[in-house]
Scaffold this motif. Sequence first.
Motif, PDB file in Angstrom:
ATOM      1  N   ARG A  29       0.834  -1.205   0.000  1.00 55.83           N
ATOM      2  CA  ARG A  29       0.000   0.000   0.000  1.00 55.83           C
ATOM      3  C   ARG A  29       0.867   1.252   0.000  1.00 55.83           C
ATOM      4  O   ARG A  29       0.611   2.220  -0.713  1.00 55.83           O
ATOM      5  CB  ARG A  29      -0.912   0.010   1.227  1.00 55.83           C
ATOM      6  CG  ARG A  29      -2.083  -0.922   1.108  1.00 55.83           C
ATOM      7  CD  ARG A  29      -2.888  -0.938   2.374  1.00 55.83           C
ATOM      8  NE  ARG A  29      -3.547   0.342   2.646  1.00 55.83           N
ATOM      9  CZ  ARG A  29      -4.482   0.495   3.589  1.00 55.83           C
ATOM     10  NH1 ARG A  29      -4.850  -0.544   4.305  1.00 55.83           N
ATOM     11  NH2 ARG A  29      -5.029   1.654   3.802  1.00 55.83           N
ATOM     12  N   ARG A  33       1.418   4.212  -2.767  1.00 56.85           N
ATOM     13  CA  ARG A  33       1.277   5.628  -2.453  1.00 56.85           C
ATOM     14  C   ARG A  33       2.522   6.396  -2.908  1.00 56.85           C
ATOM     15  O   ARG A  33       2.440   7.473  -3.467  1.00 56.85           O
ATOM     16  CB  ARG A  33       1.078   5.786  -0.944  1.00 56.85           C
ATOM     17  CG  ARG A  33       0.962   7.219  -0.460  1.00 56.85           C
ATOM     18  CD  ARG A  33      -0.308   7.891  -0.929  1.00 56.85           C
ATOM     19  NE  ARG A  33      -1.491   7.364  -0.267  1.00 56.85           N
ATOM     20  CZ  ARG A  33      -2.111   7.991   0.727  1.00 56.85           C
ATOM     21  NH1 ARG A  33      -1.675   9.142   1.139  1.00 56.85           N
ATOM     22  NH2 ARG A  33      -3.192   7.449   1.272  1.00 56.85           N
TER      23      ARG A  33
ATOM     24  N   GLU B  31      -3.316   2.900   7.553  1.00 56.94           N
ATOM     25  CA  GLU B  31      -3.824   4.184   7.056  1.00 56.94           C
ATOM     26  C   GLU B  31      -2.950   5.335   7.537  1.00 56.94           C
ATOM     27  O   GLU B  31      -2.635   6.263   6.781  1.00 56.94           O
ATOM     28  CB  GLU B  31      -5.278   4.420   7.507  1.00 56.94           C
ATOM     29  CG  GLU B  31      -6.309   3.495   6.875  1.00 56.94           C
ATOM     30  CD  GLU B  31      -6.266   2.081   7.429  1.00 56.94           C
ATOM     31  OE1 GLU B  31      -5.723   1.904   8.539  1.00 56.94           O
ATOM     32  OE2 GLU B  31      -6.746   1.151   6.753  1.00 56.94           O
ATOM     33  N   ASP B  32      -2.578   5.248   8.814  1.00 52.35           N
ATOM     34  CA  ASP B  32      -1.733   6.307   9.362  1.00 52.35           C
ATOM     35  C   ASP B  32      -0.367   6.311   8.685  1.00 52.35           C
ATOM     36  O   ASP B  32       0.221   7.365   8.437  1.00 52.35           O
ATOM     37  CB  ASP B  32      -1.541   6.115  10.878  1.00 52.35           C
ATOM     38  CG  ASP B  32      -2.815   6.438  11.641  1.00 52.35           C
ATOM     39  OD1 ASP B  32      -3.749   6.965  10.997  1.00 52.35           O
ATOM     40  OD2 ASP B  32      -2.868   6.164  12.843  1.00 52.35           O
ATOM     41  N   GLU B  34       0.284   5.433   5.699  1.00 50.10           N
ATOM     42  CA  GLU B  34       0.126   6.054   4.372  1.00 50.10           C
ATOM     43  C   GLU B  34       0.074   7.572   4.488  1.00 50.10           C
ATOM     44  O   GLU B  34       0.685   8.292   3.705  1.00 50.10           O
ATOM     45  CB  GLU B  34      -1.147   5.536   3.714  1.00 50.10           C
ATOM     46  CG  GLU B  34      -0.984   4.185   3.064  1.00 50.10           C
ATOM     47  CD  GLU B  34      -2.233   3.785   2.303  1.00 50.10           C
ATOM     48  OE1 GLU B  34      -2.201   3.849   1.073  1.00 50.10           O
ATOM     49  OE2 GLU B  34      -3.236   3.429   2.954  1.00 50.10           O
ATOM     50  N   ASP B  35      -0.686   8.033   5.475  1.00 45.49           N
ATOM     51  CA  ASP B  35      -0.796   9.488   5.667  1.00 45.49           C
ATOM     52  C   ASP B  35       0.571  10.098   5.970  1.00 45.49           C
ATOM     53  O   ASP B  35       0.942  11.135   5.424  1.00 45.49           O
ATOM     54  CB  ASP B  35      -1.748   9.799   6.835  1.00 45.49           C
ATOM     55  CG  ASP B  35      -3.190   9.537   6.451  1.00 45.49           C
ATOM     56  OD1 ASP B  35      -3.437   9.313   5.244  1.00 45.49           O
ATOM     57  OD2 ASP B  35      -4.053   9.562   7.344  1.00 45.49           O
TER      58      ASP B  35
END
Lengths: 592, 179
Positions: A29, A33, B31-32, B34-35
């Motif tokens: 992932r 990105r 998710e974090d 990725e952020d």
Amino acid sequence: MNLSDENDCVRQMLRGAMPDDLPPAVAERMRNRLAAFRPGLDTESPRFGFRWIRRLRQRRLIGWPTAAVATAVLLVAVLWISQAWHSAESLAWAEVVEAVAKRPWLHYVETWQDGTRLEGWYSVRGSVEGRHYMPSGTDHGLETYTWTNFAQQTETCYSPQVNRILRGNQSPEHRQSRKFFSAAWRSAFLSGQVGGPIRAGGYEIVDQKQRMVTEGGKPAIEYRFRWRQTATDTRSVTQFLVMVDPETRLPFRLDLIDQGKEPRPFERMDYPAHGPADLFAMGVPKTAESINCALPPEVERLAKTTVAAACRENTEFSALVVDSLYGHHSGYRVWKKGARWRIDAAIGPLARPSDQVPSNEADLAGWWRQKAEKGTFTPQALFDGQWQWKYTTKTRRSNAAEIKAGADKKAEVLVSSTKEKLLPWLKDRYWEERPLSWMGRPTTLSDSPPAGLPIYDSDYGAPCQAALDAKPKEGPPNAVMLELRDPVWKLDDSKHRRWSFPQTVRVWIDPTRDYLLVRSDDLISREGKEEMIGGFRIDGFAQDPQKRWFPTVVHQLTHILPPDGHGGLDDIEMRFYYDFTTPVPDSLFKAE
Amino acid sequence: MDCEPSSYDALIRPVQEQMLRSIWRITRVAEDAEDALQESLTVIWKRRARIGRHPRPRALMLRICVNCACDVLRTRLRRRAREKTLVDPDALHTKQGPVGERFEREEVREAISHALVRLPRRQATAVVMRYLLELSYEEIGHTLGCSETTARVHVNRAGKKLSRLLAHLAPTHCTEKKP
């Protein structure tokens, strides 16, 4: 907690809790990105090449505006200074110094690489300086106006963003540069006294050269200075050029030379007949909110006295210190002789929760000393009178063979111990300059103080209003109470500061007990109520044969877990068992 | 100002894996992570020229990643504190291993995360760079813009604060791994 390997312990905990185990799915992932990231054409925001300012700023010793100012004053000072005392060149420079001193105002404009501008007016006669810092972008700080009165040692700062003026004591950094200026200035006119490099305020000029050049068809004298900071271990040398008009003997431009690069114009100077009378004359609105953060004289005196008392350079003792938290007991030994000290920490706990600690106060000292006799101690930190040494130890639990041979399976064994030179003696650098922040610090920067005094943290950058209450309604008897308050603190604004820095610190200082800090309350405001987020209490005292006071029981109150969803403060008890009579051998203070 | 993919790739590619791992070690939530990565890349891109000039570009990029990851972590912890949930029990049940152990591990991780974000920013960055990323003090000093000695002080102070904040975990979690 075991103090001997606490950093190792933290390292282990961090590694254990945050292992290097990036799952393939997450990695994919993230790589996606990464591959998808294609930036636009926005330009980067460059920074100045002046590394020492960045360092000061990043050490929180100095903000951008102050840094800029310090540079300006410093560089101008350096200009005026002069260094080449023995050569014919020094005479020429002395004339420059004299020419500048005769002018009522020096006006300078600095332009930094990113477009940030600093405009300043300096009056040698009036001993004042006004500065207007205009950053190019939000990355570099906020626009500020500053007015410094060197004679009165005051500084006033206006922030247009919040329309607020903070009045306070002149910042230590500025005082430092002024010290340099003064010393250099004096030296410049007392050439008979000088020989060798100028040393003042932590700076020294390494060398200086001059030559005649042509600037725009006109002749100019180019002075090339090399100087460096001596107060830190940083030995990097900064170079700059000063261009002087040979007719007027006045400097008109200063160029910086980044390492391996061509000089670039940094500061332009002119000498107007008139300058601003105060901050308002620089364009600051008179309607701005004004907050006075100047230290009352009695507070300044108290702070300096407390710091001086905490030094205790003529004490000699040894002590066993026991830390207890929720039934876990760790310990360390302390030796102190004059300015020198040494701390040896126990490997593993001194006692376990299952051990029956005597409830009788009288038996405790003997019981802990017996425990300590059985324990193994290893050096943790040492100050040999010149250098501070830090030891890093590695321990492990008993292995199978050792357990089979009768060792306790929970026992810890020393694997290795290495030492490193940590810090030069920083007393002169910090204590005298920031008595409020450092008040209560013992003679070491270590958090395991030989003097046994806890410390408190404060946000060095925040404004601070101090008030002294000589007869507080609460607190230990005979103690005076000093309240330090951040007038612009906001809970919503606090974010990560919320846990680190209180809004208000109340410190009780007992003048009858050698100005020991006997209690501290760290407070924040929440929904109109004061809430304690930390602090300490000294609940027991002892005196050495010279009748100096030492703490014997200290309760340190802190949040081990985050305050949200957690009960009250956690209480770490420290007990100190002193021996003031047995001489401490000098051999203990050699780093081995 | 060049912004060709080649220059960008040349900057990022050599440290790409380390960046991903550094961020993951701190955030621990996909998710974090990725952020934080997105934020790091943005910062790196904006400051690419400065990074190029820096004596330790790799360390500086890792510092940016650590800072961004800590910011994301701080935001998450604040959000979680508001929601009053320390650990998501459902998430624990879906993972392998005994629930008790996992709970304890998650609890430890939470406590460490909380302690980490309570540190002053520079101390947090320094201690992560030293203890997790194993960068030298010299590299840390370069990236923080301070001397090696100051970097040591940051790490030392952070270590002490962490050990104080995490004292309750020490007896069970402070064991030296056998060589």
